[in-house]
Write a protein that holds these residues in place. Sequence first.
Motif, PDB file in Angstrom:
ATOM      1  N   SER A   1     -35.008  39.268  13.073  1.00  0.00           N
ATOM      2  CA  SER A   1     -35.718  40.507  13.557  1.00  0.00           C
ATOM      3  C   SER A   1     -35.227  41.778  12.839  1.00  0.00           C
ATOM      4  O   SER A   1     -36.102  42.488  13.252  1.00  0.00           O
ATOM      5  N   GLU A   2     -34.008  41.856  12.406  1.00  0.00           N
ATOM      6  CA  GLU A   2     -33.932  43.296  12.006  1.00  0.00           C
ATOM      7  C   GLU A   2     -33.853  43.058  10.323  1.00  0.00           C
ATOM      8  O   GLU A   2     -33.797  44.128   9.776  1.00  0.00           O
ATOM      9  N   GLY A   3     -34.621  42.077   9.679  1.00  0.00           N
ATOM     10  CA  GLY A   3     -34.946  42.092   8.268  1.00  0.00           C
ATOM     11  C   GLY A   3     -33.807  42.067   7.301  1.00  0.00           C
ATOM     12  O   GLY A   3     -33.609  42.719   6.574  1.00  0.00           O
ATOM     13  N   ILE A   4     -32.517  41.513   7.942  1.00  0.00           N
ATOM     14  CA  ILE A   4     -31.203  41.550   7.236  1.00  0.00           C
ATOM     15  C   ILE A   4     -31.157  40.383   6.180  1.00  0.00           C
ATOM     16  O   ILE A   4     -31.259  39.102   6.512  1.00  0.00           O
ATOM     17  N   ASP A   5     -31.082  40.778   4.921  1.00  0.00           N
ATOM     18  CA  ASP A   5     -31.062  39.538   3.916  1.00  0.00           C
ATOM     19  C   ASP A   5     -29.308  39.380   3.495  1.00  0.00           C
ATOM     20  O   ASP A   5     -28.941  38.117   3.628  1.00  0.00           O
ATOM     21  N   GLN A   6     -28.747  40.295   3.301  1.00  0.00           N
ATOM     22  CA  GLN A   6     -27.195  40.155   3.144  1.00  0.00           C
ATOM     23  C   GLN A   6     -26.476  41.222   4.164  1.00  0.00           C
ATOM     24  O   GLN A   6     -26.802  42.140   4.564  1.00  0.00           O
ATOM     25  N   PHE A   7     -25.175  40.766   4.569  1.00  0.00           N
ATOM     26  CA  PHE A   7     -24.664  41.489   5.558  1.00  0.00           C
ATOM     27  C   PHE A   7     -23.060  41.020   5.342  1.00  0.00           C
ATOM     28  O   PHE A   7     -22.685  39.850   4.805  1.00  0.00           O
ATOM     29  N   ASP A   8     -22.257  41.853   6.094  1.00  0.00           N
ATOM     30  CA  ASP A   8     -20.819  41.546   6.347  1.00  0.00           C
ATOM     31  C   ASP A   8     -20.749  41.027   7.712  1.00  0.00           C
ATOM     32  O   ASP A   8     -21.564  41.650   8.358  1.00  0.00           O
ATOM     33  N   ALA A   9     -19.648  40.309   8.041  1.00  0.00           N
ATOM     34  CA  ALA A   9     -19.588  39.979   9.355  1.00  0.00           C
ATOM     35  C   ALA A   9     -18.293  39.878   9.870  1.00  0.00           C
ATOM     36  O   ALA A   9     -17.252  40.121   9.176  1.00  0.00           O
ATOM     37  N   PHE A  10     -18.079  40.059  11.155  1.00  0.00           N
ATOM     38  CA  PHE A  10     -16.977  40.214  12.096  1.00  0.00           C
ATOM     39  C   PHE A  10     -16.905  39.169  13.237  1.00  0.00           C
ATOM     40  O   PHE A  10     -17.969  39.570  14.061  1.00  0.00           O
ATOM     41  N   SER A  11     -15.976  38.444  13.308  1.00  0.00           N
ATOM     42  CA  SER A  11     -16.071  37.595  14.789  1.00  0.00           C
ATOM     43  C   SER A  11     -14.561  37.713  15.381  1.00  0.00           C
ATOM     44  O   SER A  11     -13.647  37.797  14.622  1.00  0.00           O
ATOM     45  N   ILE A  12     -14.932  37.037  16.685  1.00  0.00           N
ATOM     46  CA  ILE A  12     -13.705  37.068  17.533  1.00  0.00           C
ATOM     47  C   ILE A  12     -13.537  35.718  18.091  1.00  0.00           C
ATOM     48  O   ILE A  12     -14.383  35.002  18.337  1.00  0.00           O
ATOM     49  N   LEU A  13     -12.456  35.251  17.833  1.00  0.00           N
ATOM     50  CA  LEU A  13     -11.931  33.831  18.515  1.00  0.00           C
ATOM     51  C   LEU A  13     -13.138  32.829  18.265  1.00  0.00           C
ATOM     52  O   LEU A  13     -13.129  32.414  17.178  1.00  0.00           O
ATOM     53  N   SER A  14     -13.788  32.176  19.168  1.00  0.00           N
ATOM     54  CA  SER A  14     -14.686  30.996  18.806  1.00  0.00           C
ATOM     55  C   SER A  14     -15.835  31.436  18.318  1.00  0.00           C
ATOM     56  O   SER A  14     -16.663  30.642  17.973  1.00  0.00           O
ATOM     57  N   GLY A  15     -16.267  32.899  18.029  1.00  0.00           N
ATOM     58  CA  GLY A  15     -17.378  33.419  17.245  1.00  0.00           C
ATOM     59  C   GLY A  15     -17.131  32.843  15.858  1.00  0.00           C
ATOM     60  O   GLY A  15     -18.288  32.955  15.039  1.00  0.00           O
ATOM     61  N   ALA A  16     -16.118  32.362  15.373  1.00  0.00           N
ATOM     62  CA  ALA A  16     -15.794  32.001  14.038  1.00  0.00           C
ATOM     63  C   ALA A  16     -16.735  30.930  13.559  1.00  0.00           C
ATOM     64  O   ALA A  16     -17.104  30.630  12.410  1.00  0.00           O
ATOM     65  N   ALA A  17     -16.843  29.753  14.687  1.00  0.00           N
ATOM     66  CA  ALA A  17     -17.562  28.636  14.362  1.00  0.00           C
ATOM     67  C   ALA A  17     -19.099  28.953  13.975  1.00  0.00           C
ATOM     68  O   ALA A  17     -19.417  28.444  12.934  1.00  0.00           O
ATOM     69  N   PRO A  18     -20.041  29.611  14.848  1.00  0.00           N
ATOM     70  CA  PRO A  18     -21.285  30.102  14.496  1.00  0.00           C
ATOM     71  C   PRO A  18     -21.242  30.586  13.399  1.00  0.00           C
ATOM     72  O   PRO A  18     -22.135  30.490  12.292  1.00  0.00           O
ATOM     73  N   LEU A  19     -20.512  31.732  13.088  1.00  0.00           N
ATOM     74  CA  LEU A  19     -20.502  32.266  11.816  1.00  0.00           C
ATOM     75  C   LEU A  19     -20.187  31.581  10.448  1.00  0.00           C
ATOM     76  O   LEU A  19     -20.805  31.579   9.402  1.00  0.00           O
ATOM     77  N   ALA A  20     -19.095  30.664  10.600  1.00  0.00           N
ATOM     78  CA  ALA A  20     -18.687  29.942   9.568  1.00  0.00           C
ATOM     79  C   ALA A  20     -19.746  28.855   9.057  1.00  0.00           C
ATOM     80  O   ALA A  20     -20.091  28.792   8.055  1.00  0.00           O
ATOM     81  N   SER A  21     -20.209  28.447  10.157  1.00  0.00           N
ATOM     82  CA  SER A  21     -21.353  27.463  10.129  1.00  0.00           C
ATOM     83  C   SER A  21     -22.637  27.959   9.374  1.00  0.00           C
ATOM     84  O   SER A  21     -23.156  27.434   8.422  1.00  0.00           O
ATOM     85  N   TYR A  22     -23.039  29.127   9.882  1.00  0.00           N
ATOM     86  CA  TYR A  22     -24.271  29.891   9.078  1.00  0.00           C
ATOM     87  C   TYR A  22     -23.899  30.277   7.632  1.00  0.00           C
ATOM     88  O   TYR A  22     -24.742  29.996   6.593  1.00  0.00           O
TER      89      TYR A  22
END
Length: 443
Positions: A93-114
Amino acid sequence: MIEPQHRFCRSADGTEIAYARLGEGPHLVAVFPHLVDFESSWNYRYGNAFLRAVSAAHTYIHYDQRGSGLSQRTVDDLSLEAQVADLEAVLKSEGIDQFDAFSILSGAAPLASYAARNPGRVRRAVFWSPYHRCDFRSREKVNAMIALIRDGGWSIARRTIADASMPSGPSELAHELASGYKKSIEPGTYAKTFDWETRYDVTDVLPALDIPALVLHPKDSRLVPTAAVRSFAALLPQAELMLVNGGDAMPWTPQYQIIAEIDRFLGGPEPAAAAPERGNVLATVLFTDLVAHTEMMSRLGDERGRAVLREHETITRNVLKQYGGTEVKTMGDGFMASFGSVTKAVECAIALQRAFADREGEPLSIRVGLNAGEPIEEDGDLFGATVILASRIAAKAGAGEILVADTVRGLCSGKGFLFADRGEFVAKGFEEPVRAYEVSWRS
């Protein structure tokens, strides 16, 4: 002032996902748990200051997990696959190809998987209190919590989670956090997500994340043990582990001061050049109100009444100056002031009452209310929940009374003040009850 832009997109299965965009600069995408939706974080006194600071050098994207916040509440699929698809939808939706990421607690799971499935898309990742599998909680206790939530004990469960999340803060902050949870998600949905949070396992995923990673964790966390976080970091090829002193589960507790570390790791501005954080300094806010002001003016007339008001203003300003208070503004028949010391603020309140009680001439009586927290400062004025609650507490006081929030009473513990419990009341604009205490000042 930086204000968020709210947007919506649809995930692969048609679920509507809400997200907020804040600030300018390189993209920093936040992947948070279901309980930590954007609106609750933004309205939380600590969260607001943190989000403003982290977006000072980045375009910060924070989306609400499906089933929570402003995202679609009625959903059947809460799986890891669905959550990864939600992240993909926001990026598209935002047209983002590359990005830095920040996760908290269980948010690590979808971030790591992606990140593992899409090499090169995530440049760097900051993980706060991550775990790759929940082998540190007994299944018996997990099932008991799920049963409590499903059987009508959502209020108790919310407060239990809030207390565990903010063990160092006064009870008022835990109340505020629990209130945010109530707005974030329905109990049935959270029962399902809590079950998922305690069952997922991304152990095999982490070795594929060959990107720079900063892993942060409070040493005394009650939610995730340090050993679990160390294990998570050990599985990452390029992890930097940093343990901070404290036990609060959320990264925006001011004592952590991790914004500088995030900026350092992500290549943001040096601390001295960063935009100033708003509201990240503890302050005590004091409100005064002259009782029966309108009746006095009607009885004395404009000229004499104004002379008495000038005396009221002079006394107030002199006492504020004596105790190191900063006058924020005057409302004609009252004042708003702030203090860097909660002790000085209470001493000032007592001195004000004694000054008006001892003066001669036309009787003047004031009510005083105090609250401590982290107000947002802008152009010499103060805003936020801390200020609003201080005003509400002052309005509850009677003539010649000083009422304070539980926060103030807790911070003044052992300082020699005498407090009387005045019970709880529901302040306008606050969902959870607030407990007020009267300060004894008469000899």
